[in-house]
Scaffold this active site. Structure first.
Site, PDB file in Angstrom:
ATOM      1  N   HIS A 162      31.342  50.976  99.591  1.00 16.51           N
ATOM      2  CA  HIS A 162      30.484  52.128  99.276  1.00 16.51           C
ATOM      3  C   HIS A 162      29.288  51.714  98.411  1.00 16.51           C
ATOM      4  CE1 HIS A 162      33.933  54.688 100.553  1.00 16.51           C
ATOM      5  NE2 HIS A 162      34.629  53.714 100.000  1.00 16.51           N
ATOM      6  N   SER A 283       1.090  42.024  98.472  1.00 18.69           N
ATOM      7  CA  SER A 283       0.489  43.343  98.629  1.00 18.69           C
ATOM      8  C   SER A 283      -1.015  43.212  98.471  1.00 18.69           C
ATOM      9  CB  SER A 283       1.051  44.275  97.565  1.00 18.69           C
ATOM     10  OG  SER A 283       0.153  45.336  97.313  1.00 18.69           O
ATOM     11  N   LYS A 289       3.326  41.538  93.813  1.00 24.48           N
ATOM     12  CA  LYS A 289       4.360  41.792  94.821  1.00 24.48           C
ATOM     13  C   LYS A 289       4.699  40.568  95.677  1.00 24.48           C
ATOM     14  CE  LYS A 289       6.234  45.070  95.929  1.00 24.48           C
ATOM     15  NZ  LYS A 289       5.848  46.222  96.727  1.00 24.48           N
ATOM     16  N   GLU A 296      13.006  42.504 106.533  1.00 27.23           N
ATOM     17  CA  GLU A 296      12.771  43.922 106.853  1.00 27.23           C
ATOM     18  C   GLU A 296      12.502  44.111 108.333  1.00 27.23           C
ATOM     19  OE1 GLU A 296       9.908  46.005 103.991  1.00 27.23           O
ATOM     20  OE2 GLU A 296       9.655  43.894 103.525  1.00 27.23           O
TER      21      GLU A 296
END
Ligand code: ARG
Length: 467
Positions: A162, A283, A289, A296
């Protein structure tokens, strides 16, 4: 555009030219040109068979084979380009080119053959090669997982259910879980390969042919293990593509789970790993970043691989036998899945190979998380409490810790003893994550010895895989 009707393979019974929009609409050349090599190799084997069976003369066979071989060479050397609009599909393109080279005798190549068995052949030949490539890429990924598991052996991390801390275990055990997922994917690929490896050529349009062909000869020329049993089935069947697409969907699901974990683990909150710069981007506005883009996108591209499966299942649903033009729609989902899969496998394996593991952060995360509470309950069970009683008692210890802001592993012996008399010095020892891990010595468990054995076994599995 605007190929004259007489140049169409089927032009004979037509009085009018095809409508231009219609011609563009039905054309598959822009994508089935990918199959040119297989169309040529299949045609060469077919012509050789026609010659061997004396359906065409030796001279005709030689001319056709020579012409086809020249085209293959020119295509492979990039001397000839396949331009969309030049023909309706790759089969027409090859036959037109052959006619340009050797003249009217080119027309004999299509004896005892139809584009219906021809396309099934091309796709099977193509997919056989791609399945082998996929298996190799899977193997490379497994090797990366294996060497990472070996390199980081002994590193402790929290195990989750979980997404809450559950029990501590070895990072290598986690990596090896993926090794076995990909092993199953490889097994599925191996299994479906057998069903691709069936020669459909010789089924002609749908009922077979009246010419005395030799299908065994063609199968052996092209390296097919089996020959299709039923001509109608052979030209109507796209199960072999669907099986590949569904196996790929499961495989992408595995990759996306791993991708997701890499994204999570490289976040500031987890900070368990750092992905190599070469698989991240920055970024345009926030200079600090570093984003885990490859992981992804592997996760993101899983959607299109699922979509490709549903796409073809829907196309095939309720199609009457035998060939229907709908089936031309099988190629783009197949090609898209293959390129997505192959790139994802490659990148995942490189990311695993190059990632840095933050041992301290992983181990620190198991502190104060109550993840050895099960050990305490197990201990009490060994002292003859029922598991229910033990569970309840440890639950009350957890409440005590939360109330008094204490960690389970930092409790003193007297504190523990106030909950149950059987607690002793040894109890303090079992509360350490390290001891909890060592105690999981059941087959398939996370103790160091078991994980080491599992790594050795995995090495043997990889050696044994022959594809
Ligand atoms: N381009 C077609 C396909 O990809 C080849 C088979 C065409 N057959 C036919 N009878 N129109 O499916």
């Amino acid at each position: 555009m605007g190929v004259k009707i007489m140049e169409k393979l089927w032009g004979g019974r037509f009085k009018k030219n095809i409508n231009k929009e219609m011609e563009e609409f039905i054309s598959s050349l822009s994508f089935d040109k990918k199959l040119v090599k297989y169309d040529l190799l299949g045609s060469i084997a077919h012509a050789q068979m026609l010659g061997k069976c004396k359906i065409i003369t030796k001279e005709e066979k030689d001319k056709i084979v020579e012409g086809l071989k020249q085209i293959l060479k020119e295509v492979q050397e990039g001397k000839v380009k396949i331009i969309t609009g030049e023909a309706e599909d790759i089969h027409s393109w090859v036959e037109n080119k052959l006619k340009e080279k050797i003249g009217i005798v080119a027309g004999k190549l299509h004896i005892a053959r139809s584009r219906n068995d021809q396309i099934a052949l091309d796709e099977r030949m193509y997919l056989k090669e791609e399945v082998l490539k996929t298996q190799d890429l899977l193997k490379d990924l497994q090797k990366s997982l294996l060497s990472s598991a070996q390199k980081h052996l002994g590193i402790i991390m929290p195990g989750y259910t979980h997404l809450q801390h559950a029990q501590p275990f070895l990072f290598s055990h986690h990596l090896m879980a993926y090794f076995y997922m990909f092993e199953r994917d490889k097994g599925r690929m191996q299994d479906l390969y057998k069903r691709i490896d069936v020669l459909p050529l010789g089924s002609a349009a749908l009922t077979g042919t009246s010419f005395p062909i030799d299908r065994e000869f063609v199968a052996s020329q092209l390296g097919f293990k089996q020959i299709s049993e039923n001509s109608l089935d052979a030209v109507s069947d796209r199960d072999f593509i669907l099986e590949f697409l569904s196996t790929s969907a499961i495989l992408m699901m595995h990759l996306s789970r791993l991708g997701e974990e890499l994204v999570l683990w490289s976040s500031q909150e987890f900070n368990f790993i750092e992905l190599d710069d070469s698989f991240c981007t920055g970024s345009s506005i926030m200079p600090q970043k570093k984003n885990p883009d490859a992981a992804e996108l592997i996760r993101g591209k899983t959607g299109r691989v699922y979509g490709n499966l549903i796409n073809l299942l829907t196309t095939m649903k309720a199609l009457p036998l035998a060939y229907n033009h709908d089936m031309q729609e099988d190629k783009e989902p197949l090609f898209d899945t293959i390129s997505t899969l192959e790139r994802s496998l490659f990148l995942m394996s490189k990311m695993i190979e190059t990632m840095q593991v933050n041992k301290e952060k992983m181990e620190r995360s198991t502190k104060g998380d109550f993840s050895t509470a099960t050990e305490l309950a197990d201990y009490l069970v060994k002292k003859d409490l029922s598991f229910r009683e033990a569970h309840k008692l440890v639950g009350s210890i957890v409440i005590y810790c939360l109330k008094n802001k204490r960690n389970l592993e930092d409790l003193t012996l007297s504190e523990l003893k106030s909950f149950h008399k059987s607690f002793n010095k040894k109890t303090l020892e079992i509360l350490k994550p390290q001891s909890a891990i060592e105690a999981k010595d059941s087959f398939g468990g996370t103790s160091l010895k078991r994980v080491e054995k599992s790594i050795q076994k995995a090495k043997k599995i990889l050696k044994k895989n022959t594809n």
